[in-house]
Design an enzyme around this catalytic site. Structure first.
Site, short mmCIF file in Angstrom:
data_model
loop_
_atom_site.label_atom_id
_atom_site.label_comp_id
_atom_site.label_asym_id
_atom_site.label_seq_id
_atom_site.Cartn_x
_atom_site.Cartn_y
_atom_site.Cartn_z
N GLU A 161 0.82 -1.23 0.00
CA GLU A 161 0.00 0.00 0.00
C GLU A 161 0.85 1.27 0.00
O GLU A 161 0.34 2.34 0.33
CB GLU A 161 -0.96 0.03 1.19
N GLY A 162 2.13 1.18 -0.33
CA GLY A 162 2.98 2.36 -0.29
C GLY A 162 3.53 2.67 1.09
O GLY A 162 4.22 3.68 1.27
#
Length: 362
Positions: free
Chosen positions: A320-321
Site C-alpha cells: 500500500e505504499g
C-alpha cells in the site's frame, strides 16, 4: 501506442548539476561521508531538480493504483478474491497503515481505481471514474487485458502523472492496493530477468501458508509460459500477464520521468512495473528511488536489475505504499541538510580579506 517512444521523451537527470553538487558537498562543514546515504540522496535530488542547492520537498503525494486480479481465485493470496475494494475503503477511512502515516506526515493520498472488481457505487466517484475494467483476467489461462484495455490503462497512468505534475506535486510515493497483484508482478519480473517461478515467488503482503505458496508457484510457472512468447513487446506483455493497475502504474512511471517528477517505489508490484518501464526507456530509473526492502524475492531481483538500492529495510510487508512513505522523511532530511548546512571557510582567504587595502585607520 508504443512504449518505446518514451525513450526519446525521457532525459537523464542533470549529471553536470550532480557533479557540482558533489563538489559543493566536499566544502560543507560536516565531513564528506559523515552523513552516509544522505549525501547520495542530496546529490540525487540536486540532479533531479537541476539545482546545485537542493530545494525542499514541499508537495509530496501518495498515489495508489487499485485493482483485483483473477488469479486470486486460485487461492494464491492471503485475501479473498475480489476484495481489493476493502483495502481502498480502509485507506479512504483513514484506517490503513499508509493512511495513518500519511496523516501524521501531512501527505495527501490519492487512490485510482484501475480494475477493482466491485460495484462502483461502493466507493467515491473520484476513485472509480478512471476504471478500465472490472478485475483483470486469470493470467495462467487467459490474458489479463485486451490490447485496447492495456493501452487505456497505460494512458490512465500517463494522465494521472500529468495531473500530479501540473498540480505542483514535487515527489510521488507510489503504491498499489490489489488482491492477487504479487502474482503477475512475480511473473513479469521472472520473464524479464529470465528466472524460474520458484526464484521469484513470495508470500505477499497478507502472508500465505506453504500450500498456497505452492499454488502460487504453479500459477507463476503457467503464466510464465504465456509471457515468454511476447517478451519483445511491453504492451503485449502487460496485456498477457499484467493487469490494468500494473499497466497504469507503468504508464505513470514513464510519464513521471518525462515530467521530471521523482518517484519513491514501494514493493514488488511497483518494482515489476518499473522493470517494464525501464525496458521501454532505459533513462527512466534516473527519476526513481527504491523506498524499502519488502521481503519479496521478485522485488530484490528487479531492483538489482535496475541498480536501485533500497533506502530502508525494516521488514515492512504490508504494501500500500507504506514502506515507501516511511522513506519520505529520509529524503526530506537529505534535502534539508544539502540545502542548509554551511560551507567551511576557504582557508586561502584571510579573515580580514574584506578590509584588504583599507588605509583609513593609519
Amino acid at each position: 501506442m508504443n512504449l518505446d517512444d518514451f525513450s526519446d521523451l525521457i532525459e537523464r537527470a542533470d549529471g553536470g548539476v550532480r557533479r557540482d553538487a558533489e563538489e559543493r558537498r566536499q566544502r560543507l562543514a560536516v565531513p564528506p561521508g559523515a552523513l552516509g546515504r544522505l549525501d547520495e540522496l542530496g546529490e540525487w535530488l540536486s540532479a533531479a531538480q537541476s539545482s546545485v542547492k537542493v530545494r525542499a520537498v514541499e508537495q509530496p503525494k501518495v498515489v495508489l493504483f487499485a485493482g483485483d486480479h483473477g488469479i486470486a481465485s486460485l487461492g494464491v493470496s492471503g485475501r479473498a478474491a475480489g476484495t481489493a475494494h476493502e483495502l481502498v475503503r480502509a485507506v479512504l477511512d483513514g484506517e490503513s497503515p499508509v493512511a495513518v502515516l500519511a496523516r501524521v506526515s501531512g501527505v495527501p493520498v490519492r487512490v485510482v481505481d484501475a480494475a477493482l472488481d466491485c460495484d462502483p457505487a461502493l466507493l467515491p466517484a473520484e476513485v472509480t471514474r478512471h476504471r478500465v475494467r472490472r478485475g483483470s483476467g486469470r493470467i495462467d489461462v487467459e490474458d489479463a487485458l485486451t490490447a485496447e484495455e492495456t493501452e487505456a490503462a497505460v494512458r490512465l497512468g500517463v494522465a494521472v502523472a500529468d495531473e500530479e505534475a501540473d498540480s505542483g506535486t514535487d515527489l510521488v510515493v507510489l503504491g498499489d492496493l490489489s488482491v492477487g497483484g504479487t502474482t503477475p508482478a512475480a511473473t513479469l519480473i521472472a520473464a524479464l530477468c529470465g528466472t524460474d517461478a520458484s526464484v521469484v515467488t513470495g508470500r505477499g503482503g497478507a502472508g500465505i501458508d506453504d500450500l498456497a505458496w505452492m499454488r502460487k508457484c504453479a500459477a507463476v510457472r503457467d503464466s510464465l509460459r504465456r509471457a515468454r512468447p511476447v517478451l519483445g513487446d511491453q504492451l503485449e506483455l502487460l496485456a498477457a500477464v499484467g493487469g490494468a493497475d500494473l499497466a497504469a502504474m507503468t504508464g505513470f512511471l514513464l510519464q513521471a520521468s518525462v515530467r521530471r517528477m521523482p518517484v519513491i517505489l514501494d514493493g514488488v508490484v511497483g518494482a515489476a512495473c518499473a522493470l517494464v518501464a525501464q525496458r521501454a526507456a532505459f533513462r527512466a530509473p534516473d527519476w526513481w528511488l527504491a523506498g524499502q526492502v519488502s521481503g519479496e524475492p521478485a522485488q530484490a531481483k528487479a531492483l538489482d536489475r535496475m541498480a536501485l538500492n533500497p533506502l530502508l529495510d525494516h521488514g515492512v510487508q504490508v504494501g500500500e505504499g507504506t514502506g515507501a512513505l516511511l522513506a519520505l522523511p529520509l529524503v526530506r532530511a537529505a534535502a534539508a541538510l544539502a540545502a542548509e548546512l554551511p560551507e567551511r571557510p576557504d582557508p586561502t582567504v584571510p579573515d580580514d580579506a574584506d578590509g584588504a587595502g583599507d588605509d583609513s585607520g593609519g
